[in-house]
Design a protein around this motif. Sequence first.
Motif, PDB file in Angstrom:
ATOM      1  N   GLU A  84       0.831  -1.186   0.000  1.00  0.00           N
ATOM      2  CA  GLU A  84       0.000   0.000   0.000  1.00  0.00           C
ATOM      3  C   GLU A  84       0.875   1.250   0.000  1.00  0.00           C
ATOM      4  OE1 GLU A  84      -3.273   2.078   2.896  1.00  0.00           O
ATOM      5  OE2 GLU A  84      -3.239  -0.095   2.758  1.00  0.00           O
ATOM      6  N   LEU A  85       0.441   2.262  -0.723  1.00  0.00           N
ATOM      7  CA  LEU A  85       1.200   3.506  -0.795  1.00  0.00           C
ATOM      8  C   LEU A  85       1.190   4.218   0.553  1.00  0.00           C
ATOM      9  CD1 LEU A  85      -0.029   5.053  -4.160  1.00  0.00           C
ATOM     10  CD2 LEU A  85       2.220   4.117  -3.671  1.00  0.00           C
ATOM     11  N   THR A  86       2.327   4.768   0.915  1.00  0.00           N
ATOM     12  CA  THR A  86       2.431   5.590   2.116  1.00  0.00           C
ATOM     13  C   THR A  86       3.251   6.823   1.771  1.00  0.00           C
ATOM     14  OG1 THR A  86       4.405   4.415   2.843  1.00  0.00           O
ATOM     15  CG2 THR A  86       2.303   3.648   3.731  1.00  0.00           C
ATOM     16  N   ASP A  87       3.091   7.861   2.583  1.00  0.00           N
ATOM     17  CA  ASP A  87       3.870   9.079   2.398  1.00  0.00           C
ATOM     18  C   ASP A  87       5.119   9.009   3.262  1.00  0.00           C
ATOM     19  OD1 ASP A  87       2.042  10.263   0.646  1.00  0.00           O
ATOM     20  OD2 ASP A  87       0.858  11.064   2.288  1.00  0.00           O
ATOM     21  N   ASP A  88       6.187   9.613   2.792  1.00  0.00           N
ATOM     22  CA  ASP A  88       7.433   9.665   3.560  1.00  0.00           C
ATOM     23  C   ASP A  88       7.409  10.919   4.424  1.00  0.00           C
ATOM     24  OD1 ASP A  88       9.951   9.487   4.593  1.00  0.00           O
ATOM     25  OD2 ASP A  88      10.985   9.984   2.730  1.00  0.00           O
ATOM     26  N   GLN A 146       5.207  22.387   4.337  1.00  0.00           N
ATOM     27  CA  GLN A 146       5.857  21.578   3.310  1.00  0.00           C
ATOM     28  C   GLN A 146       5.301  20.158   3.249  1.00  0.00           C
ATOM     29  OE1 GLN A 146       7.905  22.959   1.023  1.00  0.00           O
ATOM     30  NE2 GLN A 146       7.305  24.812   2.099  1.00  0.00           N
ATOM     31  N   ARG A 147       4.292  19.869   4.054  1.00  0.00           N
ATOM     32  CA  ARG A 147       3.668  18.538   4.056  1.00  0.00           C
ATOM     33  C   ARG A 147       2.418  18.600   3.180  1.00  0.00           C
ATOM     34  NH1 ARG A 147       0.122  15.335   7.262  1.00  0.00           N
ATOM     35  NH2 ARG A 147       0.785  13.164   7.165  1.00  0.00           N
ATOM     36  N   SER A 148       2.272  17.680   2.270  1.00  0.00           N
ATOM     37  CA  SER A 148       1.228  17.754   1.238  1.00  0.00           C
ATOM     38  C   SER A 148      -0.165  17.308   1.679  1.00  0.00           C
ATOM     39  CB  SER A 148       1.660  16.926   0.031  1.00  0.00           C
ATOM     40  OG  SER A 148       1.839  15.574   0.408  1.00  0.00           O
TER      41      SER A 148
END
Length: 187
Positions: free
Chosen positions: A31-35, A79-81
């Motif tokens: 599953e996709l996760t954000d860094d 800076q966090r999307s």
Amino acid sequence: MASAHDRAVLQAIFNPTTPFGDIPGLNQEEELTDDDSGFDIELLSQVKELEMRGVSAAEAGDLQAALQLFSQAIQILPQRSSAYNNRAQALRLQGDTAGALQDLDRAITLSGTTGRTVCQALVQRGLLRRLICQNDEAREDFEKAAALGSEFARQQAVALNPYAALCNKMLTDVINKLRNPEVSEML
């Protein structure tokens, strides 16, 4: 366990309108996760809490509160999307398409080319672009999100591709003639 070839054959049998070998989720192993590793842990925790409260407020129909909470999250970690993506959803629900597109553009820029947020933002922006009749741009967004693993985006990209739609229609007609040769002789 079935091989990739076996899954492709089954996909062609049970979903004849999709291109052969196009197996949803085949190349997506996790599953996709954000860094979020580059952010201060305390600030990140605070921002995630604000976003969860914002999502709850939006689900309860309080879009003003949701927008305020998402904006607070953006002020803390600009800076966090993720908060831009969430605020775009609330703006869209409020009818502010231009504002939503601005936030989605920012979320996509900040996310780079991988992660859950960029995938969601691309799908959202694709939908908004379809709404304002920017179908070529919408297809590009859907294709990028599909490459990240979004099944919905893949379906939208195919639907917006006139050549794929024509090929799928012709393939469906051929398969239907093979299944029911008597019916095709009567036509």
